[in-house]
Design a protein around this motif. Structure first.
Motif, PDB file in Angstrom:
ATOM      1  N   THR A  34       1.221  -0.827   0.212  1.00  0.00           N
ATOM      2  CA  THR A  34      -0.366  -0.589  -0.456  1.00  0.00           C
ATOM      3  C   THR A  34       0.910   1.563   0.154  1.00  0.00           C
ATOM      4  N   VAL A  35       0.523   2.364  -0.692  1.00  0.00           N
ATOM      5  CA  VAL A  35       0.923   3.150  -1.067  1.00  0.00           C
ATOM      6  C   VAL A  35      -0.018   4.116  -1.071  1.00  0.00           C
ATOM      7  N   ILE A  36       0.488   6.121  -0.246  1.00  0.00           N
ATOM      8  CA  ILE A  36      -0.248   7.179  -0.362  1.00  0.00           C
ATOM      9  C   ILE A  36       0.428   7.696  -1.162  1.00  0.00           C
ATOM     10  N   LEU A  37      -0.493   8.524  -2.339  1.00  0.00           N
ATOM     11  CA  LEU A  37       0.053   9.618  -3.190  1.00  0.00           C
ATOM     12  C   LEU A  37      -1.121  10.828  -2.520  1.00  0.00           C
ATOM     13  N   GLY A  38      -0.506  12.098  -2.566  1.00  0.00           N
ATOM     14  CA  GLY A  38      -0.664  13.293  -2.403  1.00  0.00           C
ATOM     15  C   GLY A  38      -0.556  14.343  -3.520  1.00  0.00           C
ATOM     16  N   MET A  39      -1.854  14.846  -3.636  1.00  0.00           N
ATOM     17  CA  MET A  39      -2.269  14.984  -5.424  1.00  0.00           C
ATOM     18  C   MET A  39      -1.542  16.838  -5.031  1.00  0.00           C
ATOM     19  N   GLN A  40      -0.815  16.911  -5.655  1.00  0.00           N
ATOM     20  CA  GLN A  40       0.161  18.549  -5.623  1.00  0.00           C
ATOM     21  C   GLN A  40      -1.468  19.824  -6.746  1.00  0.00           C
ATOM     22  N   PRO A  41      -1.524  20.840  -6.062  1.00  0.00           N
ATOM     23  CA  PRO A  41      -0.771  21.846  -4.660  1.00  0.00           C
ATOM     24  C   PRO A  41      -0.708  21.245  -3.661  1.00  0.00           C
ATOM     25  N   ARG A  42      -2.187  21.320  -3.286  1.00  0.00           N
ATOM     26  CA  ARG A  42      -2.240  21.826  -1.543  1.00  0.00           C
ATOM     27  C   ARG A  42      -2.493  19.880  -1.031  1.00  0.00           C
ATOM     28  N   GLY A  43      -2.910  19.309  -1.657  1.00  0.00           N
ATOM     29  CA  GLY A  43      -3.226  17.585  -0.520  1.00  0.00           C
ATOM     30  C   GLY A  43      -2.370  17.169  -1.108  1.00  0.00           C
ATOM     31  N   VAL A  44      -1.537  17.538  -1.016  1.00  0.00           N
ATOM     32  CA  VAL A  44      -0.105  16.521  -0.345  1.00  0.00           C
ATOM     33  C   VAL A  44       0.248  17.518   0.968  1.00  0.00           C
ATOM     34  N   PHE A  45      -0.006  18.656   1.285  1.00  0.00           N
ATOM     35  CA  PHE A  45       0.194  18.508   3.236  1.00  0.00           C
ATOM     36  C   PHE A  45      -0.379  17.964   3.404  1.00  0.00           C
ATOM     37  N   PHE A  46      -1.965  17.771   3.017  1.00  0.00           N
ATOM     38  CA  PHE A  46      -3.244  17.014   3.913  1.00  0.00           C
ATOM     39  C   PHE A  46      -2.585  15.482   3.666  1.00  0.00           C
ATOM     40  N   ALA A  47      -1.750  15.254   2.727  1.00  0.00           N
ATOM     41  CA  ALA A  47      -1.592  13.411   2.880  1.00  0.00           C
ATOM     42  C   ALA A  47      -0.572  13.644   4.005  1.00  0.00           C
ATOM     43  N   ALA A  48       0.309  14.295   3.701  1.00  0.00           N
ATOM     44  CA  ALA A  48       1.965  14.358   4.681  1.00  0.00           C
ATOM     45  C   ALA A  48       1.077  14.409   6.172  1.00  0.00           C
ATOM     46  N   ARG A  49      -0.054  15.075   6.320  1.00  0.00           N
ATOM     47  CA  ARG A  49      -0.240  14.605   7.766  1.00  0.00           C
ATOM     48  C   ARG A  49      -1.341  13.951   8.329  1.00  0.00           C
ATOM     49  N   ILE A  50      -2.219  12.780   7.152  1.00  0.00           N
ATOM     50  CA  ILE A  50      -2.338  11.191   7.595  1.00  0.00           C
ATOM     51  C   ILE A  50      -1.318  10.549   7.717  1.00  0.00           C
ATOM     52  N   ALA A  51      -0.279  10.881   6.173  1.00  0.00           N
ATOM     53  CA  ALA A  51       0.661   9.620   6.397  1.00  0.00           C
ATOM     54  C   ALA A  51       1.441   9.427   8.173  1.00  0.00           C
ATOM     55  N   ASN A  52       2.043  11.419   8.124  1.00  0.00           N
ATOM     56  CA  ASN A  52       2.195  10.874   9.987  1.00  0.00           C
ATOM     57  C   ASN A  52       1.644  10.776  10.990  1.00  0.00           C
ATOM     58  N   GLU A  53       0.784  10.752  10.655  1.00  0.00           N
ATOM     59  CA  GLU A  53      -0.962   9.996  11.570  1.00  0.00           C
ATOM     60  C   GLU A  53      -0.908   8.717  11.692  1.00  0.00           C
ATOM     61  N   LEU A  54      -0.554   8.122  10.626  1.00  0.00           N
ATOM     62  CA  LEU A  54      -0.413   6.728  10.321  1.00  0.00           C
ATOM     63  C   LEU A  54       1.412   6.162  10.476  1.00  0.00           C
ATOM     64  N   ASP A  55       1.722   7.210  10.719  1.00  0.00           N
ATOM     65  CA  ASP A  55       3.355   6.998  11.246  1.00  0.00           C
ATOM     66  C   ASP A  55       3.547   6.722  12.601  1.00  0.00           C
ATOM     67  N   ARG A  56       2.970   7.178  12.625  1.00  0.00           N
ATOM     68  CA  ARG A  56       2.786   7.725  14.886  1.00  0.00           C
ATOM     69  C   ARG A  56       2.143   6.738  15.545  1.00  0.00           C
ATOM     70  N   ILE A  57       1.301   6.575  15.034  1.00  0.00           N
ATOM     71  CA  ILE A  57       0.308   5.093  15.641  1.00  0.00           C
ATOM     72  C   ILE A  57       0.956   3.830  14.915  1.00  0.00           C
ATOM     73  N   LEU A  58       1.078   3.638  14.110  1.00  0.00           N
ATOM     74  CA  LEU A  58       2.122   2.200  13.435  1.00  0.00           C
ATOM     75  C   LEU A  58       2.777   1.851  13.892  1.00  0.00           C
ATOM     76  N   GLY A  59       3.543   2.677  14.068  1.00  0.00           N
ATOM     77  CA  GLY A  59       5.077   2.649  14.543  1.00  0.00           C
ATOM     78  C   GLY A  59       6.558   2.609  13.080  1.00  0.00           C
ATOM     79  N   PHE A  60       5.007   2.635  11.585  1.00  0.00           N
ATOM     80  CA  PHE A  60       6.420   2.451  10.837  1.00  0.00           C
ATOM     81  C   PHE A  60       5.867   3.333   9.611  1.00  0.00           C
ATOM     82  N   GLN A  61       6.876   3.465   8.507  1.00  0.00           N
ATOM     83  CA  GLN A  61       5.998   4.799   7.707  1.00  0.00           C
ATOM     84  C   GLN A  61       5.550   4.049   6.363  1.00  0.00           C
ATOM     85  N   VAL A  62       4.347   4.855   5.817  1.00  0.00           N
ATOM     86  CA  VAL A  62       3.679   3.892   4.817  1.00  0.00           C
ATOM     87  C   VAL A  62       4.657   4.511   4.162  1.00  0.00           C
ATOM     88  N   PRO A  63       4.870   4.020   2.659  1.00  0.00           N
ATOM     89  CA  PRO A  63       5.598   4.747   1.133  1.00  0.00           C
ATOM     90  C   PRO A  63       4.435   5.694   1.136  1.00  0.00           C
TER      91      PRO A  63
END
Length: 179
Positions: A34-63
């Protein structure tokens, strides 16, 4: 006269991000292939926040990658002034992967269609799901519907959703309905 109505801001925005991350965990569990793709231009900011929250909860980074669909837009050659592309950074192949495509606002669906076309340069995904912060209902030109939604907003064609991110220099994160 332009009226502005606040749709979302902190701390409610953090709750929405946490809820969306929990929904993804419920559906993807270990995020294998599974991978996460943030859409430019502003979707990448929201996607990064979702990815960071997943990293925090799961303890590993989703691509995580950033996708620009500027040259795939159906109005690319119809504009008086040329569109300026943003950065595309997809440091992985999406062939046979489950892709979570993330954008800040879903309106007509045309940017999502363009992003689906742009994705093919990186492989053919097994599955694509769409996650958006704001779903502008009743404004679709194409039959595209999000799988995950932060907030649904009924809008008129004359209205727009304005997203202000601190990453772009705003004092605080705020989402407005303008018009």
């Amino acid at each position: 006269m332009n009226q502005q109505r606040l749709i979302l801001s902190s701390p409610l925005l953090e709750i929405v991000i946490s809820r969306l991350a929990q929904q993804l965990i419920e559906n993807y569990q270990d995020f294998a292939d599974t991978v996460i793709l943030g859409m430019q231009p502003r979707g990448v900011f929201f996607a990064a926040r979702i990815a960071n929250e997943l990293d925090r909860i799961l303890g590993f980074q989703v691509p995580f990658g950033q996708l620009d669909a500027t040259f795939y837009r159906d109005d690319f050659r119809r504009r008086d002034t040329p569109l300026r592309p943003n950065t595309t950074n997809v440091p992985f192949v999406i062939e046979d992967k489950r892709v979570i495509l993330i954008d800040d606002v879903l309106a007509t669906g045309r940017m999502v269609r363009a992003a689906l076309d742009a994705m093919t340069a990186f492989g053919r995904p097994r599955k694509v799901e769409l996650l958006v912060l704001v779903d502008r209902r009743y404004n679709r030109d194409l039959p595209i519907k999000p799988d995950y939604t932060g907030r649904r907003v009924n809008t008129l064609e004359s209205q727009r959703v304005l997203v202000e991110w601190t990453e772009q220099g705003a004092d605080e994160d705020r989402i407005w309905l303008v018009g």
